[in-house]
Design a protein around this motif. Structure first.
Motif, mmCIF file in Angstrom:
data_model
loop_
_atom_site.group_PDB
_atom_site.id
_atom_site.type_symbol
_atom_site.label_atom_id
_atom_site.label_comp_id
_atom_site.label_asym_id
_atom_site.label_seq_id
_atom_site.Cartn_x
_atom_site.Cartn_y
_atom_site.Cartn_z
ATOM 1 N N ALA A 171 39.282 50.841 29.095
ATOM 2 C CA ALA A 171 38.084 50.487 28.336
ATOM 3 C C ALA A 171 38.479 50.282 26.875
ATOM 4 O O ALA A 171 39.290 51.029 26.332
ATOM 5 C CB ALA A 171 37.044 51.588 28.456
ATOM 6 N N HIS A 172 37.896 49.253 26.226
ATOM 7 C CA HIS A 172 38.379 48.963 24.869
ATOM 8 C C HIS A 172 37.297 48.766 23.817
ATOM 9 O O HIS A 172 37.567 48.954 22.630
ATOM 10 C CB HIS A 172 39.307 47.746 24.872
ATOM 11 C CG HIS A 172 40.389 47.835 23.852
ATOM 12 N ND1 HIS A 172 40.143 47.895 22.498
ATOM 13 C CD2 HIS A 172 41.734 47.911 23.978
ATOM 14 C CE1 HIS A 172 41.284 47.997 21.848
ATOM 15 N NE2 HIS A 172 42.270 48.019 22.722
ATOM 16 N N ALA A 173 36.095 48.363 24.154
ATOM 17 C CA ALA A 173 35.084 48.142 23.118
ATOM 18 C C ALA A 173 33.710 48.112 23.754
ATOM 19 O O ALA A 173 33.560 47.911 24.967
ATOM 20 C CB ALA A 173 35.347 46.830 22.368
ATOM 21 N N ALA A 174 32.688 48.284 22.901
ATOM 22 C CA ALA A 174 31.299 48.246 23.351
ATOM 23 C C ALA A 174 30.455 47.509 22.319
ATOM 24 O O ALA A 174 30.719 47.579 21.119
ATOM 25 C CB ALA A 174 30.754 49.652 23.561
ATOM 26 N N VAL A 175 29.427 46.808 22.811
ATOM 27 C CA VAL A 175 28.462 46.118 21.953
ATOM 28 C C VAL A 175 27.063 46.364 22.522
ATOM 29 O O VAL A 175 26.853 46.240 23.742
ATOM 30 C CB VAL A 175 28.735 44.595 21.905
ATOM 31 C CG1 VAL A 175 27.560 43.854 21.281
ATOM 32 C CG2 VAL A 175 30.004 44.301 21.123
ATOM 33 N N PHE A 176 26.120 46.715 21.651
ATOM 34 C CA PHE A 176 24.727 46.839 22.080
ATOM 35 C C PHE A 176 24.097 45.449 22.101
ATOM 36 O O PHE A 176 24.151 44.720 21.109
ATOM 37 C CB PHE A 176 23.958 47.770 21.148
ATOM 38 C CG PHE A 176 24.241 49.225 21.415
ATOM 39 C CD1 PHE A 176 23.427 49.957 22.270
ATOM 40 C CD2 PHE A 176 25.331 49.842 20.840
ATOM 41 C CE1 PHE A 176 23.701 51.283 22.538
ATOM 42 C CE2 PHE A 176 25.605 51.177 21.096
ATOM 43 C CZ PHE A 176 24.791 51.901 21.951
ATOM 44 N N LEU A 177 23.514 45.090 23.237
ATOM 45 C CA LEU A 177 22.916 43.775 23.420
ATOM 46 C C LEU A 177 21.472 43.768 22.893
ATOM 47 O O LEU A 177 20.846 44.824 22.767
ATOM 48 C CB LEU A 177 22.944 43.402 24.901
ATOM 49 C CG LEU A 177 24.346 43.369 25.533
ATOM 50 C CD1 LEU A 177 24.242 43.163 27.040
ATOM 51 C CD2 LEU A 177 25.214 42.307 24.894
ATOM 52 N N ILE A 182 24.052 47.560 27.152
ATOM 53 C CA ILE A 182 25.339 47.693 26.474
ATOM 54 C C ILE A 182 26.389 46.920 27.250
ATOM 55 O O ILE A 182 26.440 47.000 28.483
ATOM 56 C CB ILE A 182 25.761 49.181 26.372
ATOM 57 C CG1 ILE A 182 24.713 49.989 25.594
ATOM 58 C CG2 ILE A 182 27.123 49.320 25.707
ATOM 59 C CD1 ILE A 182 23.995 50.995 26.424
ATOM 60 N N ALA A 183 27.226 46.157 26.544
ATOM 61 C CA ALA A 183 28.367 45.481 27.149
ATOM 62 C C ALA A 183 29.632 46.216 26.741
ATOM 63 O O ALA A 183 29.782 46.603 25.575
ATOM 64 C CB ALA A 183 28.437 44.025 26.694
ATOM 65 N N THR A 184 30.533 46.426 27.694
ATOM 66 C CA THR A 184 31.831 47.028 27.388
ATOM 67 C C THR A 184 32.936 46.194 28.025
ATOM 68 O O THR A 184 32.729 45.541 29.056
ATOM 69 C CB THR A 184 31.940 48.478 27.898
ATOM 70 O OG1 THR A 184 31.898 48.499 29.337
ATOM 71 C CG2 THR A 184 30.819 49.341 27.348
ATOM 72 N N THR A 185 34.109 46.229 27.400
ATOM 73 C CA THR A 185 35.260 45.524 27.956
ATOM 74 C C THR A 185 36.188 46.501 28.666
ATOM 75 O O THR A 185 36.321 47.657 28.249
ATOM 76 C CB THR A 185 36.061 44.801 26.865
ATOM 77 O OG1 THR A 185 36.424 45.743 25.842
ATOM 78 C CG2 THR A 185 35.271 43.668 26.258
ATOM 79 N N ASP A 186 36.823 46.031 29.726
ATOM 80 C CA ASP A 186 37.904 46.764 30.386
ATOM 81 C C ASP A 186 39.123 45.855 30.377
ATOM 82 O O ASP A 186 39.227 44.912 31.168
ATOM 83 C CB ASP A 186 37.519 47.158 31.807
ATOM 84 C CG ASP A 186 38.498 48.164 32.404
ATOM 85 O OD1 ASP A 186 39.722 47.900 32.343
ATOM 86 O OD2 ASP A 186 38.059 49.214 32.895
ATOM 87 N N LEU A 187 40.036 46.122 29.454
ATOM 88 C CA LEU A 187 41.209 45.283 29.258
ATOM 89 C C LEU A 187 42.147 45.332 30.459
ATOM 90 O O LEU A 187 42.782 44.336 30.814
ATOM 91 C CB LEU A 187 41.923 45.721 27.972
ATOM 92 C CG LEU A 187 43.096 44.903 27.460
ATOM 93 C CD1 LEU A 187 43.152 44.954 25.936
ATOM 94 C CD2 LEU A 187 44.428 45.425 28.018
#
Length: 365
Positions: A171-177, A182-187
């Motif tokens: 997991a690398h980052a999160a953004v509130f939509l 919430i969106a999160t990345t999994d690198l």
């Protein structure tokens, strides 16, 4: 005097920093006066910082220790701990705070977990209630009740080629939509995951699977409603959009720079200009800054320009007063790069200041 907090790496992660630092710019004299002024608060490798939206509180990801800690402003150039650090997950590398200031999301690179914390009225961290409830249920009724952290680790959506070692979730980052999700990345697993916050916990809504080996890292929410995602391994920026049902999907993919070399260049941060017309990413390896023009209604991008970053291993950059402030992790410096007033393209390196193993710059109120 304009001030910035700086995150960085300390001895526990082979760095030279001793905590959250302070940068300042002299009013009326411009970014060329940027200087590192010392330590604002001792901390172990506070590699990522985020501010509370209304309180004078800063949260730090203590990456090496796998902890998160809250700090309150304690003077013009100092911070004080609000409470002892709280356990998060292995290699916690990114934090995001909800617009209302009631929730913090921690992304953990080492074990792939995405963890939600509540925030008290004074900004203090509240440990995940779901973990305590799960532990109580297990104690009362037996069994191995999954904790929030276990539920929030992803699984690999791509078939594993014969003989290849299994991949790991990162997991690398999160953004509130805008709609509160919430969106999160999994690198590690090439995913963008969409979550719903329910009673302080995270429930997975759906996933957007990106091509195998791209490595989605950081994100920018564009004013048009599109989500731009930079990939660390394939040197691309993917643009995602939501349909009327609220399901996100891929609408375009653009190379960060025509001369970017996957395997040598590793994009880091993704930042947007104030007007949203330009995106900037930094290529660790060639140590350059790539600018992309946002086209149409935000759904497509095109490479615009490439310039020297002025640092070694540009891990993070911030748009400030017609410039980019670029953190050079390996050069122990922060550079000031001019932006063209008309096009937004990065131009010359105006100024460089020393800073101990910097990894993040956050504007201070």
């Amino acid at each position: 005097m304009t001030r910035f907090w700086t995150g960085g790496y300390g001895p526990d992660m082979d760095g030279d920093g001793d905590g959250i630092g302070i940068l300042s710019v002299d009013e009326g004299r411009g970014p060329s006066t940027l200087r590192h002024r010392g330590t604002a608060a001792p901390a172990a490798s506070p590699s990522w910082l985020v501010a509370h939206p209304t309180l004078d509180v800063v949260y730090a990801a203590l990456e090496g220790a796998g902890q998160v800690q809250a700090f309150a402003r304690d003077g013009e150039t100092t911070l004080r701990p609000l409470a002892p650090p709280v356990a998060a997950g292995e290699g916690v590398c990114h934090l995001a705070v909800s617009p209302g200031g009631r929730m913090l999301i921690a992304s953990c690179y080492g074990d792939g977990r995405v963890i939600s914390f509540g925030l008290a009225d004074d900004g203090r961290l509240v440990e995940p209630v779901t973990d305590k409830a799960a532990a109580l249920r297990a104690a009362l009724f037996g069994g191995d009740e999954p904790t929030a952290e276990r539920r929030h680790a992803a699984s690999d959506p791509h078939p594993l080629p014969a003989g290849e070692d299994p991949r790991r979730s990162h997991a690398h980052a999160a953004v509130f939509l805008p709609d509160g999700r919430i969106a999160t990345t999994d690198l590690g697993f090439d995913l963008v995951r969409i979550w719903r916050a329910t009673s302080g916990a995270l429930d997975l809504d759906h996933e957007v699977v990106l091509p195998r080996g791209t490595g989605p890292r950081h994100m920018v929410m564009h004013p048009s409603g599109h989500l731009h995602v930079v990939t660390e391994y394939s040197c691309e920026v993917f643009t995602l959009a939501s349909d009327r049902a609220g399901t996100w999907g891929l609408v375009s993919a653009t190379t960060a720079s025509p001369i970017a070399q996957p395997g040598f260049d590793f994009p880091a941060e993704l930042a947007a200009s104030r007007d949203g017309h330009t995106l900037y990413t930094a290529l660790r390896g060639s140590n350059t800054l790539a600018a992309l023009r946002v086209r149409g209604g935000g759904e497509s991008l095109e490479p615009l320009a490439l310039a020297e970053s002025g640092v070694d291993w540009p891990r993070h950059h911030l748009v400030y007063d017609g410039t980019l402030l670029v953190s050079g992790q390996r050069s122990n410096t922060i550079s000031v790069v001019d932006l063209d007033e008309r096009t937004g393209a990065p131009r010359d390196v105006r100024h460089v200041t020393a800073a101990p193993t910097p990894s993040h710059v956050l504007p201070a109120r």
